[in-house]
Design a protein around this motif. Structure first.
Motif, PDB file in Angstrom:
ATOM      1  N   SER A 193      -3.631   3.244 -13.482  1.00 16.33           N
ATOM      2  CA  SER A 193      -3.602   1.817 -13.128  1.00 16.33           C
ATOM      3  C   SER A 193      -2.172   1.286 -13.121  1.00 16.33           C
ATOM      4  O   SER A 193      -1.792   0.516 -12.229  1.00 16.33           O
ATOM      5  CB  SER A 193      -4.449   1.002 -14.116  1.00 16.33           C
ATOM      6  OG  SER A 193      -5.826   1.278 -13.955  1.00 16.33           O
ATOM      7  N   ASP A 244      -0.448   2.718 -10.046  1.00 17.38           N
ATOM      8  CA  ASP A 244      -0.951   2.030  -8.844  1.00 17.38           C
ATOM      9  C   ASP A 244      -0.351   0.631  -8.731  1.00 17.38           C
ATOM     10  O   ASP A 244      -0.044   0.171  -7.625  1.00 17.38           O
ATOM     11  CB  ASP A 244      -2.474   1.937  -8.885  1.00 17.38           C
ATOM     12  CG  ASP A 244      -3.141   3.290  -8.692  1.00 17.38           C
ATOM     13  OD1 ASP A 244      -2.458   4.229  -8.249  1.00 17.38           O
ATOM     14  OD2 ASP A 244      -4.347   3.401  -8.994  1.00 17.38           O
ATOM     15  N   LEU A 245      -0.193  -0.048  -9.855  1.00 13.83           N
ATOM     16  CA  LEU A 245       0.380  -1.394  -9.838  1.00 13.83           C
ATOM     17  C   LEU A 245       1.847  -1.351  -9.431  1.00 13.83           C
ATOM     18  O   LEU A 245       2.312  -2.197  -8.654  1.00 13.83           O
ATOM     19  CB  LEU A 245       0.232  -2.050 -11.214  1.00 13.83           C
ATOM     20  CG  LEU A 245       0.660  -3.508 -11.340  1.00 13.83           C
ATOM     21  CD1 LEU A 245      -0.118  -4.397 -10.368  1.00 13.83           C
ATOM     22  CD2 LEU A 245       0.472  -4.006 -12.772  1.00 13.83           C
ATOM     23  N   ASP A 258       3.220   0.835  -7.498  1.00 12.76           N
ATOM     24  CA  ASP A 258       3.308   1.224  -6.089  1.00 12.76           C
ATOM     25  C   ASP A 258       2.684   0.211  -5.143  1.00 12.76           C
ATOM     26  O   ASP A 258       2.833   0.336  -3.921  1.00 12.76           O
ATOM     27  CB  ASP A 258       2.609   2.582  -5.878  1.00 12.76           C
ATOM     28  CG  ASP A 258       3.299   3.709  -6.627  1.00 12.76           C
ATOM     29  OD1 ASP A 258       4.491   3.546  -6.962  1.00 12.76           O
ATOM     30  OD2 ASP A 258       2.645   4.738  -6.886  1.00 12.76           O
ATOM     31  N   CYS A 259       2.010  -0.774  -5.677  1.00 13.26           N
ATOM     32  CA  CYS A 259       1.279  -1.725  -4.841  1.00 13.26           C
ATOM     33  C   CYS A 259       2.235  -2.628  -4.049  1.00 13.26           C
ATOM     34  O   CYS A 259       3.229  -3.123  -4.597  1.00 13.26           O
ATOM     35  CB  CYS A 259       0.363  -2.582  -5.709  1.00 13.26           C
ATOM     36  SG  CYS A 259      -0.656  -3.750  -4.796  1.00 13.26           S
ATOM     37  N   ASP A 260       1.926  -2.828  -2.788  1.00 10.89           N
ATOM     38  CA  ASP A 260       2.692  -3.746  -1.943  1.00 10.89           C
ATOM     39  C   ASP A 260       2.637  -5.144  -2.570  1.00 10.89           C
ATOM     40  O   ASP A 260       1.553  -5.676  -2.788  1.00 10.89           O
ATOM     41  CB  ASP A 260       2.075  -3.772  -0.541  1.00 10.89           C
ATOM     42  CG  ASP A 260       2.857  -4.640   0.446  1.00 10.89           C
ATOM     43  OD1 ASP A 260       3.647  -5.493  -0.007  1.00 10.89           O
ATOM     44  OD2 ASP A 260       2.659  -4.472   1.654  1.00 10.89           O
ATOM     45  N   ASN A 305       0.295  -7.648  -1.146  1.00 11.01           N
ATOM     46  CA  ASN A 305      -1.147  -7.394  -1.214  1.00 11.01           C
ATOM     47  C   ASN A 305      -1.664  -7.880  -2.566  1.00 11.01           C
ATOM     48  O   ASN A 305      -1.948  -7.101  -3.482  1.00 11.01           O
ATOM     49  CB  ASN A 305      -1.436  -5.908  -1.032  1.00 11.01           C
ATOM     50  CG  ASN A 305      -2.915  -5.631  -0.792  1.00 11.01           C
ATOM     51  OD1 ASN A 305      -3.769  -6.468  -1.075  1.00 11.01           O
ATOM     52  ND2 ASN A 305      -3.220  -4.458  -0.276  1.00 11.01           N
ATOM     53  N   THR A 306      -1.773  -9.184  -2.702  1.00 10.16           N
ATOM     54  CA  THR A 306      -2.153  -9.772  -3.996  1.00 10.16           C
ATOM     55  C   THR A 306      -3.581  -9.419  -4.399  1.00 10.16           C
ATOM     56  O   THR A 306      -3.881  -9.336  -5.600  1.00 10.16           O
ATOM     57  CB  THR A 306      -2.003 -11.306  -3.962  1.00 10.16           C
ATOM     58  OG1 THR A 306      -2.772 -11.830  -2.875  1.00 10.16           O
ATOM     59  CG2 THR A 306      -0.539 -11.693  -3.789  1.00 10.16           C
ATOM     60  N   LEU A 311      -5.210  -6.511  -3.830  1.00  7.57           N
ATOM     61  CA  LEU A 311      -5.210  -5.175  -4.407  1.00  7.57           C
ATOM     62  C   LEU A 311      -4.545  -5.189  -5.780  1.00  7.57           C
ATOM     63  O   LEU A 311      -5.019  -4.542  -6.727  1.00  7.57           O
ATOM     64  CB  LEU A 311      -4.481  -4.195  -3.485  1.00  7.57           C
ATOM     65  CG  LEU A 311      -4.367  -2.750  -4.001  1.00  7.57           C
ATOM     66  CD1 LEU A 311      -5.744  -2.166  -4.276  1.00  7.57           C
ATOM     67  CD2 LEU A 311      -3.600  -1.890  -2.996  1.00  7.57           C
ATOM     68  N   GLU A 312      -3.473  -5.930  -5.898  1.00  3.61           N
ATOM     69  CA  GLU A 312      -2.773  -6.046  -7.185  1.00  3.61           C
ATOM     70  C   GLU A 312      -3.714  -6.595  -8.257  1.00  3.61           C
ATOM     71  O   GLU A 312      -3.763  -6.085  -9.381  1.00  3.61           O
ATOM     72  CB  GLU A 312      -1.560  -6.957  -7.014  1.00  3.61           C
ATOM     73  CG  GLU A 312      -0.679  -7.066  -8.232  1.00  3.61           C
ATOM     74  CD  GLU A 312       0.546  -7.920  -7.944  1.00  3.61           C
ATOM     75  OE1 GLU A 312       0.564  -9.083  -8.398  1.00  3.61           O
ATOM     76  OE2 GLU A 312       1.458  -7.442  -7.258  1.00  3.61           O
ATOM     77  N   ILE A 366      -6.274  -4.000  -9.330  1.00  9.47           N
ATOM     78  CA  ILE A 366      -5.703  -2.969 -10.200  1.00  9.47           C
ATOM     79  C   ILE A 366      -5.583  -3.486 -11.640  1.00  9.47           C
ATOM     80  O   ILE A 366      -5.888  -2.783 -12.604  1.00  9.47           O
ATOM     81  CB  ILE A 366      -4.330  -2.515  -9.669  1.00  9.47           C
ATOM     82  CG1 ILE A 366      -4.491  -1.804  -8.317  1.00  9.47           C
ATOM     83  CG2 ILE A 366      -3.637  -1.594 -10.674  1.00  9.47           C
ATOM     84  CD1 ILE A 366      -3.176  -1.561  -7.599  1.00  9.47           C
ATOM     85  N   LYS A 378       4.927 -10.035 -11.572  1.00 12.26           N
ATOM     86  CA  LYS A 378       4.525  -8.631 -11.447  1.00 12.26           C
ATOM     87  C   LYS A 378       5.341  -7.766 -12.403  1.00 12.26           C
ATOM     88  O   LYS A 378       4.790  -6.875 -13.073  1.00 12.26           O
ATOM     89  CB  LYS A 378       4.695  -8.141 -10.020  1.00 12.26           C
ATOM     90  CG  LYS A 378       4.289  -6.673  -9.853  1.00 12.26           C
ATOM     91  CD  LYS A 378       4.326  -6.230  -8.410  1.00 12.26           C
ATOM     92  CE  LYS A 378       3.915  -4.763  -8.296  1.00 12.26           C
ATOM     93  NZ  LYS A 378       3.873  -4.291  -6.888  1.00 12.26           N
TER      94      LYS A 378
END
Length: 239
Positions: free
Chosen positions: A135, A138-139, A141-143, A146-147, A149-150, A153, A196
């Motif tokens: 997790s 993934d966070l 690497d998250c764009d 892209n709130t 998806l963030e 996660i 973030k």
């Protein structure tokens, strides 16, 4: 089964009384999971009621997941699963969600999550650590645009902390709460500068404490993370 399916007599809400009688028998384990109920005809005779009243009661019991009606086989006591309880709470929270629910959700998190982190540090498995670490990766690497998806996660991270406790009651209690986090985060966090970076750092600290079985640090790190969340939501709610 006379003590379970005895005569009800004449009352205005027969179907509700039938429903309550069968439910009580299930709760008291007079009818166990998988047990087959008598046929409709037999139940009508035992309760001394019409088939219409009985079918209405059975329909409600089936809708609530207490009994399962198998065509051609009969009626059986259902096995209630954790997912059933969680789904019901998810529906309640979805229907109740508004700005008034947000501070209530945060207060619940402040009460429970630090202790959940402590429990996770004591009880976690290697598999739990893998999920928590993923997790965080993934966070990272998250764009950032892209709130959604963030938010998903972050939700998964907190849910996996709860699962790491190994306590099903914790999961039932908290999973519906975590299901609201993506909606809450999207509502407020999208334009919070630096959030973030703080979240990644906070989650990494929580992960490392759980990994190292440092229950006190896990507790403290979760308190700091929830307090930060509370401050941001307070600023939002003042607007």
């Amino acid at each position: 089964m006379d003590e379970i399916f005895g005569k009800i007599g004449s009352a205005q809400t027969l179907s509700q009384k039938i429903e309550r009688r069968i439910e009580e028998a299930i709760r008291q384990k007079k009818l166990l999971v998988g047990a087959k109920l008598p046929s409709e005809r037999e139940l009508c005779e035992m309760f001394a009621v019409s088939r219409t009243a009985l079918r209405e009661a059975l329909r409600r019991l089936s809708a609530r997941g207490l009994v399962e009606i198998k065509k051609g086989s009969g009626m059986f006591v259902s096995e209630l699963k954790i997912k059933d309880a969680i789904d019901s709470l998810n529906l309640y929270y979805d229907l109740s969600f508004d700005s008034n629910l947000i501070p209530q959700i945060i207060e619940v998190r402040r009460v429970f999550e630090p202790e959940i982190a402590r429990m996770a540090a004591n009880n976690r498995t290697d598999k739990d650590l893998e999920l928590l670490k993923k997790s965080i990766t993934d966070l990272e690497d998250c764009d950032p645009d892209n709130t959604q998806l963030e938010a998903d996660i972050i939700n998964k991270f907190h849910l996996n902390v709860a699962k790491a406790t190994g306590n099903p009651i914790v999961i039932i209690t908290m999973e519906p709460v975590y299901s609201l986090l993506p909606r809450m985060r999207n509502l407020i966090y999208a334009n919070v500068d630096g959030e973030k970076a703080f979240t990644i750092k906070a989650h990494r600290t929580i992960f490392e404490a759980i990994r190292d079985k440092d229950a006190d640090l896990a507790f403290k790190a979760m308190v700091e993370q929830i307090n930060r969340t509370l401050e941001i939501y307070k600023q939002y709610l003042k607007k």
